[in-house]
Motif scaffolding. Structure first.
Motif, PDB file in Angstrom:
ATOM      1  N   TYR A  19      -6.159  12.333   1.805  1.00 17.64           N
ATOM      2  CA  TYR A  19      -7.214  12.202   2.813  1.00 17.64           C
ATOM      3  C   TYR A  19      -7.725  10.760   2.890  1.00 17.64           C
ATOM      4  O   TYR A  19      -7.799  10.174   3.973  1.00 17.64           O
ATOM      5  CB  TYR A  19      -8.362  13.159   2.460  1.00 17.64           C
ATOM      6  N   ALA A  20      -8.051  10.193   1.730  1.00 18.30           N
ATOM      7  CA  ALA A  20      -8.599   8.829   1.707  1.00 18.30           C
ATOM      8  C   ALA A  20      -7.592   7.822   2.255  1.00 18.30           C
ATOM      9  O   ALA A  20      -7.943   6.954   3.069  1.00 18.30           O
ATOM     10  CB  ALA A  20      -9.007   8.461   0.285  1.00 18.30           C
ATOM     11  N   ALA A  21      -6.355   7.918   1.830  1.00 23.40           N
ATOM     12  CA  ALA A  21      -5.338   6.960   2.265  1.00 23.40           C
ATOM     13  C   ALA A  21      -5.055   7.081   3.763  1.00 23.40           C
ATOM     14  O   ALA A  21      -4.927   6.068   4.458  1.00 23.40           O
ATOM     15  CB  ALA A  21      -4.056   7.145   1.459  1.00 23.40           C
ATOM     16  N   ILE A  22      -4.972   8.304   4.258  1.00 19.09           N
ATOM     17  CA  ILE A  22      -4.682   8.492   5.688  1.00 19.09           C
ATOM     18  C   ILE A  22      -5.816   7.935   6.544  1.00 19.09           C
ATOM     19  O   ILE A  22      -5.572   7.251   7.540  1.00 19.09           O
ATOM     20  CB  ILE A  22      -4.397   9.974   6.007  1.00 19.09           C
ATOM     21  N   ASN A  47      -5.552  -9.002   2.635  1.00 18.85           N
ATOM     22  CA  ASN A  47      -4.257  -8.653   3.230  1.00 18.85           C
ATOM     23  C   ASN A  47      -3.236  -8.261   2.169  1.00 18.85           C
ATOM     24  O   ASN A  47      -2.222  -7.645   2.486  1.00 18.85           O
ATOM     25  CB  ASN A  47      -3.731  -9.810   4.077  1.00 18.85           C
ATOM     26  N   LEU A  48      -3.491  -8.607   0.929  1.00 17.85           N
ATOM     27  CA  LEU A  48      -2.639  -8.172  -0.181  1.00 17.85           C
ATOM     28  C   LEU A  48      -3.246  -6.954  -0.874  1.00 17.85           C
ATOM     29  O   LEU A  48      -2.539  -5.992  -1.199  1.00 17.85           O
ATOM     30  CB  LEU A  48      -2.485  -9.322  -1.189  1.00 17.85           C
ATOM     31  N   LEU A  49      -4.573  -6.972  -1.051  1.00 19.23           N
ATOM     32  CA  LEU A  49      -5.250  -5.895  -1.762  1.00 19.23           C
ATOM     33  C   LEU A  49      -5.211  -4.566  -0.998  1.00 19.23           C
ATOM     34  O   LEU A  49      -4.981  -3.508  -1.602  1.00 19.23           O
ATOM     35  CB  LEU A  49      -6.708  -6.300  -2.033  1.00 19.23           C
ATOM     36  N   ALA A  50      -5.421  -4.597   0.294  1.00 20.27           N
ATOM     37  CA  ALA A  50      -5.473  -3.368   1.094  1.00 20.27           C
ATOM     38  C   ALA A  50      -4.178  -2.551   0.998  1.00 20.27           C
ATOM     39  O   ALA A  50      -4.228  -1.346   0.727  1.00 20.27           O
ATOM     40  CB  ALA A  50      -5.814  -3.691   2.548  1.00 20.27           C
ATOM     41  N   PRO A  51      -2.991  -3.157   1.184  1.00 21.64           N
ATOM     42  CA  PRO A  51      -1.769  -2.356   1.050  1.00 21.64           C
ATOM     43  C   PRO A  51      -1.553  -1.852  -0.386  1.00 21.64           C
ATOM     44  O   PRO A  51      -1.000  -0.770  -0.581  1.00 21.64           O
ATOM     45  CB  PRO A  51      -0.639  -3.304   1.450  1.00 21.64           C
ATOM     46  N   VAL A  52      -2.015  -2.620  -1.369  1.00 19.75           N
ATOM     47  CA  VAL A  52      -1.889  -2.175  -2.759  1.00 19.75           C
ATOM     48  C   VAL A  52      -2.746  -0.929  -2.984  1.00 19.75           C
ATOM     49  O   VAL A  52      -2.311   0.032  -3.623  1.00 19.75           O
ATOM     50  CB  VAL A  52      -2.268  -3.306  -3.749  1.00 19.75           C
ATOM     51  N   THR A  56      -1.093   2.613  -3.806  1.00 19.50           N
ATOM     52  CA  THR A  56      -1.457   3.267  -5.069  1.00 19.50           C
ATOM     53  C   THR A  56      -1.939   4.685  -4.808  1.00 19.50           C
ATOM     54  O   THR A  56      -1.589   5.616  -5.545  1.00 19.50           O
ATOM     55  CB  THR A  56      -2.539   2.452  -5.810  1.00 19.50           C
ATOM     56  N   GLU A  57      -2.733   4.867  -3.767  1.00 19.32           N
ATOM     57  CA  GLU A  57      -3.219   6.214  -3.441  1.00 19.32           C
ATOM     58  C   GLU A  57      -2.060   7.147  -3.093  1.00 19.32           C
ATOM     59  O   GLU A  57      -2.001   8.288  -3.587  1.00 19.32           O
ATOM     60  CB  GLU A  57      -4.230   6.149  -2.302  1.00 19.32           C
TER      61      GLU A  57
END
Length: 135
Positions: A19-22, A47-52, A56-57
């Motif tokens: 849910y959180a990731a979507i 821009n690097l942290l957000a995709p990580v 991870t989720e």
């Protein structure tokens, strides 16, 4: 009985992270914008942290849903939930008017409720780790 408890924990944690990731992915610009407003993340490239974070989720969900990787999923989930609980607590107690970048209903929770919610899921993850150790 233990198998049913583990299955319930897997379902709950998987639902939370999915849910959180979507929701974050669905409004990615808002997710990036909210992350950029956090005083605790100023030194990090969003821009690097957000995709990580998103990766991870989703990785936690995948790991939890295969018996061979479930224990790793529980450990990662515990770590992520503990870190995020600490992160939210720090924002709540030391800063004002910081938006939560969780998305959906999670982002609309008042900080104290969100912190307790996260601590509950941290404990669930920890329970999963302990039960997996006994398997």
């Amino acid at each position: 009985m233990k198998k049913h408890i583990i299955t319930g924990i897997v379902i709950l944690i998987s639902m939370l992270f999915t849910y959180a990731a979507i929701f974050k992915a669905m409004d990615y610009p808002l997710f990036l914008s909210d992350m950029s407003k956090s005083p605790l993340l100023v030194k990090y490239d969003k821009n690097l942290l957000a995709p990580v974070v998103l990766g991870t989720e989703f990785l936690i969900v995948v790991l939890l849903n295969f018996p061979v990787t479930r224990k790793t999923g529980f450990f990662l989930s515990f770590f992520v939930m503990a870190i995020f609980s600490l992160y939210l607590s720090t924002l709540y107690f030391f800063f004002t008017n910081i938006p939560c970048s969780c998305g959906g209903i999670l982002g609309k929770m008042p900080y104290p409720v969100h912190i307790v919610f996260n601590i509950c899921f941290t404990l669930l993850s920890g329970t999963g780790v302990l039960l997996s150790n006994r398997s």
